[in-house]
Design a protein around this motif. Structure first.
Motif, PDB file in Angstrom:
ATOM      1  N   ASN A  70     -24.615  -1.969 -18.845  1.00  0.00           N
ATOM      2  CA  ASN A  70     -25.031  -3.091 -18.283  1.00  0.00           C
ATOM      3  C   ASN A  70     -26.761  -2.968 -18.966  1.00  0.00           C
ATOM      4  N   HIS A  71     -27.251  -2.216 -19.562  1.00  0.00           N
ATOM      5  CA  HIS A  71     -28.240  -2.716 -20.194  1.00  0.00           C
ATOM      6  C   HIS A  71     -27.793  -3.368 -21.578  1.00  0.00           C
ATOM      7  N   LYS A  72     -25.660  -3.107 -22.207  1.00  0.00           N
ATOM      8  CA  LYS A  72     -25.611  -4.353 -23.428  1.00  0.00           C
ATOM      9  C   LYS A  72     -25.937  -5.746 -22.576  1.00  0.00           C
ATOM     10  N   MET A  73     -25.466  -5.908 -21.386  1.00  0.00           N
ATOM     11  CA  MET A  73     -25.194  -7.351 -20.671  1.00  0.00           C
ATOM     12  C   MET A  73     -26.453  -7.700 -20.902  1.00  0.00           C
ATOM     13  N   LEU A  74     -27.509  -7.504 -20.511  1.00  0.00           N
ATOM     14  CA  LEU A  74     -28.264  -7.835 -20.663  1.00  0.00           C
ATOM     15  C   LEU A  74     -29.534  -7.857 -21.689  1.00  0.00           C
ATOM     16  N   ALA A  75     -28.598  -7.241 -22.935  1.00  0.00           N
ATOM     17  CA  ALA A  75     -29.460  -6.948 -24.351  1.00  0.00           C
ATOM     18  C   ALA A  75     -29.097  -8.314 -25.013  1.00  0.00           C
ATOM     19  N   ASP A  76     -27.528  -8.826 -24.734  1.00  0.00           N
ATOM     20  CA  ASP A  76     -26.682  -9.986 -25.104  1.00  0.00           C
ATOM     21  C   ASP A  76     -27.712 -10.942 -25.098  1.00  0.00           C
ATOM     22  N   LEU A  77     -28.593 -11.474 -24.149  1.00  0.00           N
ATOM     23  CA  LEU A  77     -28.934 -12.007 -23.465  1.00  0.00           C
ATOM     24  C   LEU A  77     -30.950 -12.453 -23.964  1.00  0.00           C
ATOM     25  N   GLU A 168     -33.937  -7.708  -6.976  1.00  0.00           N
ATOM     26  CA  GLU A 168     -32.787  -6.875  -7.374  1.00  0.00           C
ATOM     27  C   GLU A 168     -31.720  -7.324  -7.147  1.00  0.00           C
ATOM     28  N   GLY A 169     -30.024  -6.832  -8.125  1.00  0.00           N
ATOM     29  CA  GLY A 169     -28.671  -7.604  -7.976  1.00  0.00           C
ATOM     30  C   GLY A 169     -27.778  -7.072  -8.328  1.00  0.00           C
ATOM     31  N   ASP A 170     -26.562  -7.398  -8.540  1.00  0.00           N
ATOM     32  CA  ASP A 170     -25.456  -7.116  -9.140  1.00  0.00           C
ATOM     33  C   ASP A 170     -24.556  -8.199  -9.896  1.00  0.00           C
ATOM     34  N   TYR A 171     -23.371  -7.931 -10.467  1.00  0.00           N
ATOM     35  CA  TYR A 171     -22.965  -8.794 -11.818  1.00  0.00           C
ATOM     36  C   TYR A 171     -21.931  -8.739 -11.350  1.00  0.00           C
ATOM     37  N   ALA A 173     -18.550  -9.628 -12.303  1.00  0.00           N
ATOM     38  CA  ALA A 173     -17.806  -9.445 -14.053  1.00  0.00           C
ATOM     39  C   ALA A 173     -16.487 -10.684 -14.233  1.00  0.00           C
ATOM     40  N   ALA A 174     -15.521 -10.435 -13.215  1.00  0.00           N
ATOM     41  CA  ALA A 174     -15.189 -12.278 -12.017  1.00  0.00           C
ATOM     42  C   ALA A 174     -15.304 -13.308 -12.743  1.00  0.00           C
ATOM     43  N   SER A 175     -16.812 -13.885 -12.443  1.00  0.00           N
ATOM     44  CA  SER A 175     -17.134 -14.815 -12.782  1.00  0.00           C
ATOM     45  C   SER A 175     -17.763 -14.689 -13.531  1.00  0.00           C
ATOM     46  N   LYS A 176     -18.293 -14.116 -14.811  1.00  0.00           N
ATOM     47  CA  LYS A 176     -19.987 -13.369 -15.259  1.00  0.00           C
ATOM     48  C   LYS A 176     -21.307 -14.112 -14.611  1.00  0.00           C
ATOM     49  N   THR A 177     -21.259 -13.789 -13.680  1.00  0.00           N
ATOM     50  CA  THR A 177     -22.965 -14.454 -13.208  1.00  0.00           C
ATOM     51  C   THR A 177     -22.880 -12.719 -12.059  1.00  0.00           C
ATOM     52  N   PHE A 178     -24.951 -12.878 -12.643  1.00  0.00           N
ATOM     53  CA  PHE A 178     -25.663 -12.096 -12.003  1.00  0.00           C
ATOM     54  C   PHE A 178     -26.158 -12.657 -10.755  1.00  0.00           C
ATOM     55  N   THR A 179     -26.216 -11.615  -9.689  1.00  0.00           N
ATOM     56  CA  THR A 179     -26.998 -12.379  -8.582  1.00  0.00           C
ATOM     57  C   THR A 179     -27.426 -11.482  -7.698  1.00  0.00           C
ATOM     58  N   TYR A 180     -29.154 -12.037  -7.749  1.00  0.00           N
ATOM     59  CA  TYR A 180     -30.704 -11.434  -6.982  1.00  0.00           C
ATOM     60  C   TYR A 180     -31.279 -11.784  -6.045  1.00  0.00           C
ATOM     61  N   THR A 181     -31.150 -10.513  -5.326  1.00  0.00           N
ATOM     62  CA  THR A 181     -32.585 -11.496  -4.431  1.00  0.00           C
ATOM     63  C   THR A 181     -33.668 -10.569  -3.781  1.00  0.00           C
ATOM     64  N   GLY A 182     -34.400 -11.424  -3.468  1.00  0.00           N
ATOM     65  CA  GLY A 182     -36.066 -11.271  -3.308  1.00  0.00           C
ATOM     66  C   GLY A 182     -36.944 -12.145  -2.308  1.00  0.00           C
TER      67      GLY A 182
END
Length: 230
Positions: A70-77, A168-171, A173-182
């Motif tokens: 999960n941290h690696k995915m953020l690092a890619d950005l 905070e949110g989830d990822y 993998a199928a759609s390569k999408t992060f979704t957060y609510t706040g």
């Protein structure tokens, strides 16, 4: 993720109760929990109890401090990005949007456990005389993945207000999408629920969408397109 971009001042000027410019998702239609892609060590920790010894608690804390996919995915950005913002303050994405551009820089901190996001650009804002004027925009976010909550987390703040928004949110993998609510309180007693969606197109492009709950109806009021600077 969390740039996280709605402008309190503009909303006050237009009579709308919306949050400040955020970067950087109400519940996503289909969300795959982020811990489903994390190593077992980060998703199978025993729940701490009063019966745990101090060494056992320390061992668990050390395990939970480790980085995972999960941290690696953020690092890619991480990197420097140019962006284009489209905003529909009237809540009608079929109307002509207000557009602006800027630069966003994501950097790794705390050995890759968190990522800072610095945003700068110019936006058209109404002045005291009611006429639109160029305004320098500055925003800052902090993003991460919480191994205890098993959630991606974010904080956002900018020069359009004195409060900050958490999400905070989830990822998926199928759609390569992060979704957060706040939720953000731009004016006293006027709390605004939001949903942020960040879709990864490829390593050099990603798109961000911002949705607001207006009287029980979700509307899209902003989208941002990011392109990595070479």
């Amino acid at each position: 993720m969390k740039i996280k971009p709605i402008l309190t001042l503009l909303l006050m000027a237009t009579g709308l109760a919306l949050p400040a410019f955020a970067q950087g998702p109400a519940a996503s239609p289909i969300i795959t929990p982020a811990d489903a892609i994390a190593p077992a060590a980060a998703s199978s920790q025993p729940v701490a109890t009063a019966q745990m010894s101090e060494p056992e608690m320390m061992k668990q804390m050390m395990e939970l401090s480790k980085l995972n996919e999960n941290h690696k995915m953020l690092a890619d950005l991480a990197g420097t990005w140019s962006y284009t913002v489209k905003m529909w303050m009237n809540g009608d994405p079929t109307s002509k949007p207000q557009e602006s551009k800027g630069t966003a820089v994501r950097k790794s901190v705390m050995d890759g456990r968190f990522f800072t996001l610095d945003v700068s650009g110019k936006m058209q804002m109404p002045g005291a005389d009611g006429k639109m004027k160029d305004m320098n925009f500055k925003g800052m976010g902090v993003e991460g993945y919480d191994n205890v909550k098993k959630k991606f987390t974010g904080i956002w703040m900018d020069n359009m207000g004195t409060g900050f928004m958490t999400s905070e949110g989830d990822y998926d993998a199928a759609s390569k999408t992060f979704t957060y609510t706040g939720e953000y309180e731009g004016l006293p007693g006027m709390k605004q629920k939001i949903r942020e969606v960040l879709k990864i197109v490829d390593k050099d492009h990603h798109n961000f969408e911002w949705y607001e709950d207006r009287g029980g109806k979700e509307v899209k009021t902003m989208e941002i397109s990011y392109t990595r600077k070479k």
